[in-house]
Design a protein around this motif. Structure first.
Motif, PDB file in Angstrom:
ATOM      1  N   GLN A   1       0.871  -1.114   0.089  1.00 38.83           N
ATOM      2  CA  GLN A   1       0.133   0.076   0.115  1.00 38.83           C
ATOM      3  C   GLN A   1       0.924   1.179   0.078  1.00 38.83           C
ATOM      4  OE1 GLN A   1      -3.528  -0.195   2.445  1.00 38.83           O
ATOM      5  NE2 GLN A   1      -3.043  -2.134   3.253  1.00 38.83           N
ATOM      6  N   PRO A   2       0.716   1.941  -1.081  1.00 43.98           N
ATOM      7  CA  PRO A   2       1.901   2.956  -1.306  1.00 43.98           C
ATOM      8  C   PRO A   2       1.358   4.399  -0.397  1.00 43.98           C
ATOM      9  CG  PRO A   2       0.402   3.022  -3.031  1.00 43.98           C
ATOM     10  CD  PRO A   2      -0.025   1.822  -2.308  1.00 43.98           C
ATOM     11  N   SER A   3       1.674   4.336   0.769  1.00 47.79           N
ATOM     12  CA  SER A   3       1.344   5.448   1.378  1.00 47.79           C
ATOM     13  C   SER A   3       2.741   5.924   1.732  1.00 47.79           C
ATOM     14  CB  SER A   3       1.044   5.123   2.813  1.00 47.79           C
ATOM     15  OG  SER A   3       1.684   4.548   3.688  1.00 47.79           O
ATOM     16  N   ALA A   4       2.916   7.220   2.162  1.00 46.39           N
ATOM     17  CA  ALA A   4       4.264   8.021   2.257  1.00 46.39           C
ATOM     18  C   ALA A   4       4.871   7.130   3.501  1.00 46.39           C
ATOM     19  CB  ALA A   4       3.876   9.388   2.806  1.00 46.39           C
ATOM     20  N   ALA A   5       4.475   6.775   4.627  1.00 45.50           N
ATOM     21  CA  ALA A   5       5.017   6.184   5.683  1.00 45.50           C
ATOM     22  C   ALA A   5       5.454   4.753   5.258  1.00 45.50           C
ATOM     23  CB  ALA A   5       4.076   5.957   6.938  1.00 45.50           C
ATOM     24  N   ALA A   6       4.806   3.982   4.309  1.00 43.81           N
ATOM     25  CA  ALA A   6       5.079   2.712   4.100  1.00 43.81           C
ATOM     26  C   ALA A   6       6.526   2.961   3.138  1.00 43.81           C
ATOM     27  CB  ALA A   6       3.979   2.011   3.374  1.00 43.81           C
ATOM     28  N   LYS A   7       6.360   3.962   2.132  1.00 43.15           N
ATOM     29  CA  LYS A   7       7.423   3.989   1.264  1.00 43.15           C
ATOM     30  C   LYS A   7       8.655   4.385   2.139  1.00 43.15           C
ATOM     31  CE  LYS A   7       5.074   5.869  -2.602  1.00 43.15           C
ATOM     32  NZ  LYS A   7       4.492   6.880  -3.536  1.00 43.15           N
ATOM     33  N   ARG A   8       8.594   5.004   3.231  1.00 43.85           N
ATOM     34  CA  ARG A   8       9.836   5.324   4.046  1.00 43.85           C
ATOM     35  C   ARG A   8      10.229   4.096   4.689  1.00 43.85           C
ATOM     36  NH1 ARG A   8       8.059  10.138   7.690  1.00 43.85           N
ATOM     37  NH2 ARG A   8      10.073   9.533   8.893  1.00 43.85           N
ATOM     38  N   VAL A   9       9.565   3.037   5.046  1.00 48.72           N
ATOM     39  CA  VAL A   9       9.874   1.749   5.622  1.00 48.72           C
ATOM     40  C   VAL A   9      10.791   1.148   4.295  1.00 48.72           C
ATOM     41  CG1 VAL A   9       9.025  -0.459   6.330  1.00 48.72           C
ATOM     42  CG2 VAL A   9       8.091   1.493   7.217  1.00 48.72           C
ATOM     43  N   VAL A  10      10.150   1.205   3.300  1.00 45.39           N
ATOM     44  CA  VAL A  10      11.117   0.354   2.326  1.00 45.39           C
ATOM     45  C   VAL A  10      12.436   0.922   2.054  1.00 45.39           C
ATOM     46  CG1 VAL A  10      10.790  -0.192  -0.385  1.00 45.39           C
ATOM     47  CG2 VAL A  10       8.786  -0.374   0.961  1.00 45.39           C
ATOM     48  N   ASP A  11      12.439   2.581   1.988  1.00 48.13           N
ATOM     49  CA  ASP A  11      13.515   3.188   1.666  1.00 48.13           C
ATOM     50  C   ASP A  11      14.373   2.879   2.846  1.00 48.13           C
ATOM     51  OD1 ASP A  11      12.086   4.560  -0.574  1.00 48.13           O
ATOM     52  OD2 ASP A  11      11.958   6.352   0.563  1.00 48.13           O
ATOM     53  N   TRP A  12      14.393   2.738   4.142  1.00 45.46           N
ATOM     54  CA  TRP A  12      15.239   2.614   5.073  1.00 45.46           C
ATOM     55  C   TRP A  12      15.704   1.106   4.837  1.00 45.46           C
ATOM     56  CZ3 TRP A  12      16.074  -0.741   9.313  1.00 45.46           C
ATOM     57  CH2 TRP A  12      17.111  -0.036  10.161  1.00 45.46           C
ATOM     58  N   SER A  13      14.955   0.156   4.480  1.00 43.55           N
ATOM     59  CA  SER A  13      15.087  -1.126   4.550  1.00 43.55           C
ATOM     60  C   SER A  13      16.331  -1.371   3.605  1.00 43.55           C
ATOM     61  CB  SER A  13      13.910  -2.005   4.181  1.00 43.55           C
ATOM     62  OG  SER A  13      13.628  -1.937   2.853  1.00 43.55           O
ATOM     63  N   ILE A  14      16.621  -0.714   2.588  1.00 43.62           N
ATOM     64  CA  ILE A  14      17.688  -0.991   1.464  1.00 43.62           C
ATOM     65  C   ILE A  14      18.898   0.014   1.933  1.00 43.62           C
ATOM     66  CG2 ILE A  14      16.078  -1.750  -0.195  1.00 43.62           C
ATOM     67  CD1 ILE A  14      16.994   0.769  -1.656  1.00 43.62           C
ATOM     68  N   SER A  15      18.526   0.853   2.868  1.00 40.61           N
ATOM     69  CA  SER A  15      19.893   1.860   3.479  1.00 40.61           C
ATOM     70  C   SER A  15      21.039   1.121   3.807  1.00 40.61           C
ATOM     71  CB  SER A  15      19.300   2.542   4.452  1.00 40.61           C
ATOM     72  OG  SER A  15      19.400   2.080   5.548  1.00 40.61           O
ATOM     73  N   LYS A  16      22.027   1.583   3.921  1.00 47.81           N
ATOM     74  CA  LYS A  16      23.413   1.101   4.165  1.00 47.81           C
ATOM     75  C   LYS A  16      23.305   0.794   5.755  1.00 47.81           C
ATOM     76  CE  LYS A  16      28.360   1.859   3.850  1.00 47.81           C
ATOM     77  NZ  LYS A  16      29.582   2.992   3.500  1.00 47.81           N
ATOM     78  N   GLN A  17      22.410   1.880   6.472  1.00 49.23           N
ATOM     79  CA  GLN A  17      22.308   1.203   7.854  1.00 49.23           C
ATOM     80  C   GLN A  17      21.613  -0.005   8.045  1.00 49.23           C
ATOM     81  OE1 GLN A  17      20.122   4.147  10.129  1.00 49.23           O
ATOM     82  NE2 GLN A  17      20.283   3.124  12.045  1.00 49.23           N
ATOM     83  N   ALA A  18      20.771  -0.325   7.288  1.00 56.76           N
ATOM     84  CA  ALA A  18      20.057  -1.578   7.611  1.00 56.76           C
ATOM     85  C   ALA A  18      20.936  -2.569   6.966  1.00 56.76           C
ATOM     86  CB  ALA A  18      18.783  -1.437   6.547  1.00 56.76           C
ATOM     87  N   ASN A  19      21.660  -2.405   5.865  1.00 60.39           N
ATOM     88  CA  ASN A  19      22.420  -3.756   5.287  1.00 60.39           C
ATOM     89  C   ASN A  19      23.287  -3.886   6.126  1.00 60.39           C
ATOM     90  OD1 ASN A  19      21.976  -4.478   2.200  1.00 60.39           O
ATOM     91  ND2 ASN A  19      20.925  -2.823   2.606  1.00 60.39           N
ATOM     92  N   GLN A  20      24.000  -3.059   7.345  1.00 61.44           N
ATOM     93  CA  GLN A  20      25.156  -3.133   8.084  1.00 61.44           C
ATOM     94  C   GLN A  20      24.318  -3.981   9.229  1.00 61.44           C
ATOM     95  OE1 GLN A  20      26.146   0.917   9.003  1.00 61.44           O
ATOM     96  NE2 GLN A  20      27.964   0.722   7.619  1.00 61.44           N
TER      97      GLN A  20
END
Length: 335
Positions: free
Chosen positions: A258-277
């Protein structure tokens, strides 16, 4: 007048300090991540995004995939984070995953993202199967150390092997798919029929066969290499074997429902360098190209990886699981 002013000021201050705390926006995230990492990912995300709260809904890959398909016309998930790439391909085909290009996508390994146009899922980590071999139990039963998949067909291993049920475990389905793709359909099913003679039981969790091997309940668990490495590091008498013939693998991935702004931020963070670490604390191979760190007792899986067609895995899933269940489900553990 002064008394009235003081009473009014006290009332205003009281209202200020008793006002409700700002409520973060909740995002429902469906996942098949192992339960021991959920709190870590949630805390890190919410520290970086204090106005959003993750609400996890967790089950094994097969059950979570079936749940998402059943809820297609009334989706409850907003984000899927930590589900097998083959399941994500199936969910995209069903129209459940929505195409989305997250911030930072250019930093990901292309081999671990949706290969189709209108990309809808992105790999967080890659996970692999291996043979978890309990050396202490093997010595008790005079079992030789297997070095290939074919070795597991030897009569000496009868009743000593556990593996995941592919209908309820993504780890199990990935292994069945790897055999079918590397051996071919006919030879793959013949192999599994012979292997079934030696199987003690099929579990409904991808990591459980290795846990059972680590505890000495079975000598051999066809299971997640990651779980084997963790148990070995904790002192279990396990050897984590990459058998000749190559190992199957999958990518745990993220996608938008469901493409809400908050949901998109979860997806964005999940591929971030911090998440990958954070992923790299458990997985030797993660989605971000600039994140890489060795994991204790984890074998060199990259040299043993076979080519996996995730789209084929998704498209064949229903027929493969029906055939597998008809042939072998009688040895599955009770749910």
């Amino acid at each position: 007048m002064k008394q009235r002013w003081m009473i009014g000021s006290i009332a205003a201050l009281s209202a200020l300090f008793t006002a409700p705390v700002f409520a973060a926006e909740a995002v429902v995230v469906y996942t098949a991540f192992e339960t021991d990492v959920l709190a870590k990912y949630k805390v890190a995300f919410e520290q970086a995004n204090p106005d959003i709260e993750i609400k996890w809904v967790r089950d094994s890959t097969g059950i979570m995939t079936a749940k998402l398909l059943a809820e297609k016309n009334n989706p409850r998930a907003e984000v899927i984070w930590g589900l097998a790439g083959s399941s994500m391909a199936l969910l995209k085909k069903a129209g459940i995953l929505k195409p989305y290009s997250p911030q930072g996508v250019e930093n990901l390994r292309t081999s671990m993202i949706d290969p189709e146009d209108n990309k809808a899922w992105y790999g967080n980590d890659a996970w692999f199967n291996a043979i978890c071999f309990n050396e202490f139990v093997a010595k008790q039963h005079n079992l030789p150390k297997p070095t290939s998949w074919d070795d597991l067909l030897k009569p000496v291993y009868k009743g000593h092997i556990a593996m995941p049920n592919p209908a309820s475990s993504g780890t199990g389905y990935m292994q069945v798919s790897a055999w079918l793709q590397t051996m071919g359909e006919d030879k793959g099913w013949r192999y599994m029929t012979k292997l079934n003679d030696n199987i003690a039981h099929y579990t409904h969790s991808g990591s459980k066969p290795c846990v059972q091997a680590g505890m000495g309940e079975v000598a051999i668990g066809i299971s997640m290499a990651l779980r084997g490495a963790k148990l070995k590091t904790q002192g279990a008498p396990l050897d984590v074997i990459l058998p000749a013939g190559g190992i199957g693998w999958e990518s745990e991935a993220v996608g938008l429902v469901q493409p809400s702004a908050a949901a998109k931020r979860v997806v964005d963070w999940s591929i971030s360098k911090q998440a990958n670490q954070l992923y790299n604390e458990s997985y030797a191979l993660v989605g971000h190209k600039d994140v890489s760190k060795a994991v204790a007792n984890y074998p060199n899986v990259q040299d043993a990886m076979v080519d996996m067609d995730f789209s084929k895995m998704a498209n064949a899933r229903k027929d493969v699981l029906r055939t597998w269940s008809d042939k072998f489900d009688s040895k599955s553990e009770a749910r």
